[in-house]
Design a protein around this motif. Structure first.
Motif, mmCIF file in Angstrom:
data_model
loop_
_atom_site.group_PDB
_atom_site.id
_atom_site.type_symbol
_atom_site.label_atom_id
_atom_site.label_comp_id
_atom_site.label_asym_id
_atom_site.label_seq_id
_atom_site.Cartn_x
_atom_site.Cartn_y
_atom_site.Cartn_z
ATOM 1 N N TYR A 100 0.805 -1.219 0.000
ATOM 2 C CA TYR A 100 0.000 0.000 0.000
ATOM 3 C C TYR A 100 0.843 1.277 0.000
ATOM 4 O O TYR A 100 0.434 2.284 -0.577
ATOM 5 N N GLY A 101 2.007 1.259 0.620
ATOM 6 C CA GLY A 101 2.869 2.438 0.571
ATOM 7 C C GLY A 101 3.239 2.768 -0.860
ATOM 8 O O GLY A 101 3.174 3.922 -1.296
ATOM 9 N N ARG A 102 3.623 1.752 -1.591
ATOM 10 C CA ARG A 102 3.940 1.921 -3.015
ATOM 11 C C ARG A 102 2.718 2.466 -3.766
ATOM 12 O O ARG A 102 2.823 3.396 -4.574
ATOM 13 N N ALA A 103 1.559 1.886 -3.506
ATOM 14 C CA ALA A 103 0.340 2.298 -4.209
ATOM 15 C C ALA A 103 -0.023 3.748 -3.898
ATOM 16 O O ALA A 103 -0.472 4.487 -4.783
ATOM 17 N N ILE A 104 0.169 4.177 -2.652
ATOM 18 C CA ILE A 104 -0.114 5.571 -2.297
ATOM 19 C C ILE A 104 0.853 6.500 -3.024
ATOM 20 O O ILE A 104 0.450 7.538 -3.559
ATOM 21 N N MET A 105 2.129 6.142 -3.053
ATOM 22 C CA MET A 105 3.106 6.981 -3.752
ATOM 23 C C MET A 105 2.826 7.022 -5.251
ATOM 24 O O MET A 105 2.983 8.068 -5.892
ATOM 25 N N GLN A 106 2.377 5.927 -5.819
ATOM 26 C CA GLN A 106 2.015 5.924 -7.235
ATOM 27 C C GLN A 106 0.783 6.782 -7.483
ATOM 28 O O GLN A 106 0.690 7.466 -8.501
ATOM 29 N N ALA A 107 -0.156 6.787 -6.539
ATOM 30 C CA ALA A 107 -1.320 7.678 -6.651
ATOM 31 C C ALA A 107 -0.872 9.129 -6.598
ATOM 32 O O ALA A 107 -1.400 9.981 -7.323
ATOM 33 N N ALA A 108 0.109 9.426 -5.746
ATOM 34 C CA ALA A 108 0.653 10.785 -5.677
ATOM 35 C C ALA A 108 1.266 11.179 -7.014
ATOM 36 O O ALA A 108 1.056 12.299 -7.501
ATOM 37 N N ARG A 110 0.491 9.977 -9.994
ATOM 38 C CA ARG A 110 -0.593 10.183 -10.959
ATOM 39 C C ARG A 110 -1.221 11.552 -10.763
ATOM 40 O O ARG A 110 -1.494 12.273 -11.734
ATOM 41 N N TRP A 111 -1.455 11.936 -9.497
ATOM 42 C CA TRP A 111 -2.047 13.244 -9.211
ATOM 43 C C TRP A 111 -1.120 14.355 -9.706
ATOM 44 O O TRP A 111 -1.581 15.327 -10.307
ATOM 45 N N CYS A 112 0.163 14.192 -9.466
ATOM 46 C CA CYS A 112 1.127 15.197 -9.925
ATOM 47 C C CYS A 112 1.102 15.320 -11.450
ATOM 48 O O CYS A 112 1.067 16.433 -11.982
ATOM 49 N N HIS A 113 1.131 14.195 -12.147
ATOM 50 C CA HIS A 113 1.073 14.229 -13.613
ATOM 51 C C HIS A 113 -0.186 14.952 -14.085
ATOM 52 O O HIS A 113 -0.126 15.786 -14.988
ATOM 53 N N ALA A 114 -1.313 14.637 -13.472
ATOM 54 C CA ALA A 114 -2.587 15.241 -13.868
ATOM 55 C C ALA A 114 -2.622 16.739 -13.590
ATOM 56 O O ALA A 114 -3.420 17.462 -14.194
ATOM 57 N N ILE A 120 8.749 15.624 -7.820
ATOM 58 C CA ILE A 120 8.211 15.319 -6.496
ATOM 59 C C ILE A 120 9.389 14.967 -5.589
ATOM 60 O O ILE A 120 10.276 14.214 -5.971
ATOM 61 N N GLY A 121 9.404 15.561 -4.413
ATOM 62 C CA GLY A 121 10.470 15.315 -3.457
ATOM 63 C C GLY A 121 9.913 14.883 -2.125
ATOM 64 O O GLY A 121 8.697 14.936 -1.893
ATOM 65 N N LEU A 122 10.799 14.460 -1.244
ATOM 66 C CA LEU A 122 10.389 14.055 0.094
ATOM 67 C C LEU A 122 11.621 13.997 0.977
ATOM 68 O O LEU A 122 12.753 14.067 0.503
ATOM 69 N N ARG A 123 11.387 13.882 2.260
ATOM 70 C CA ARG A 123 12.446 13.691 3.244
ATOM 71 C C ARG A 123 12.106 12.413 3.991
ATOM 72 O O ARG A 123 10.949 12.170 4.328
ATOM 73 N N VAL A 124 13.114 11.623 4.276
ATOM 74 C CA VAL A 124 12.887 10.385 5.011
ATOM 75 C C VAL A 124 13.948 10.278 6.099
ATOM 76 O O VAL A 124 15.112 10.591 5.875
ATOM 77 N N PHE A 125 13.525 9.879 7.278
ATOM 78 C CA PHE A 125 14.469 9.695 8.377
ATOM 79 C C PHE A 125 15.415 8.545 8.036
ATOM 80 O O PHE A 125 14.994 7.519 7.485
#
Length: 151
Positions: A100-108, A110-114, A120-125
């Motif tokens: 599901y983490g992968r699926a949520i990021m893929q949804a993000a 898709r939203w960005c493309h649209a 798209i960037g992020l920060r991870v500990f």
């Protein structure tokens, strides 16, 4: 894995999400070696600074993610110009390690493309090895590194 859909959080959903998100951020900061008191203060200050108008803060998008009718997690993204930044993404505790983490990021993505967003960037500990591995598998590359030393 089915495609997940993102639905904006309602005002009623925002308050409990914020409390949980701040608590999770506090635990992540503690894992970096900070005291619980300092971590809680940092979490509260960070969320207040980033979301001064709560869910209505301009440029911020906070969604719950769903697989069918089942809520599987959430995503918080800020958009500036043609760039998005993922501030927080999580899968519900009982559903982790199921894709599901992968699926949520893929949804993000898709939203960005649209929405004509080109980066798209992020920060991870550093201690979050599972998330780091997922992001690398999705094509994210390290762009900077913070380091610290306790004295």
């Amino acid at each position: 894995m089915t495609e997940v859909r993102l639905e904006p959080m309602t005002a009623d959903q925002y308050k409990p999400w914020r409390a949980d998100a701040e608590a999770h951020y506090t635990r992540s900061v503690i894992a970096t070696g900070r005291t619980p008191q300092d971590a809680a203060r940092e979490a509260a200050e960070t969320y207040t600074r980033l979301l001064p108008d709560e869910a209505a803060t301009p440029g911020h998008h906070i969604w719950h993610a769903y697989d069918g009718n089942r809520r599987i997690g959430f995503l918080w993204v800020k958009v500036t110009d043609q760039e998005a930044f993922v501030y927080n993404v999580a899968v519900e505790p009982g559903l982790r390690r199921q894709g599901y983490g992968r699926a949520i990021m893929q949804a993000a993505e898709r939203w960005c493309h649209a929405n004509a967003i080109t980066r798209i960037g992020l920060r991870v500990f550093a201690h979050n090895t599972g998330a780091r591995s997922l992001y690398e598998e999705l094509g994210y590359v390290e762009t900077s590194r913070n380091m610290a030393k306790d004295l």
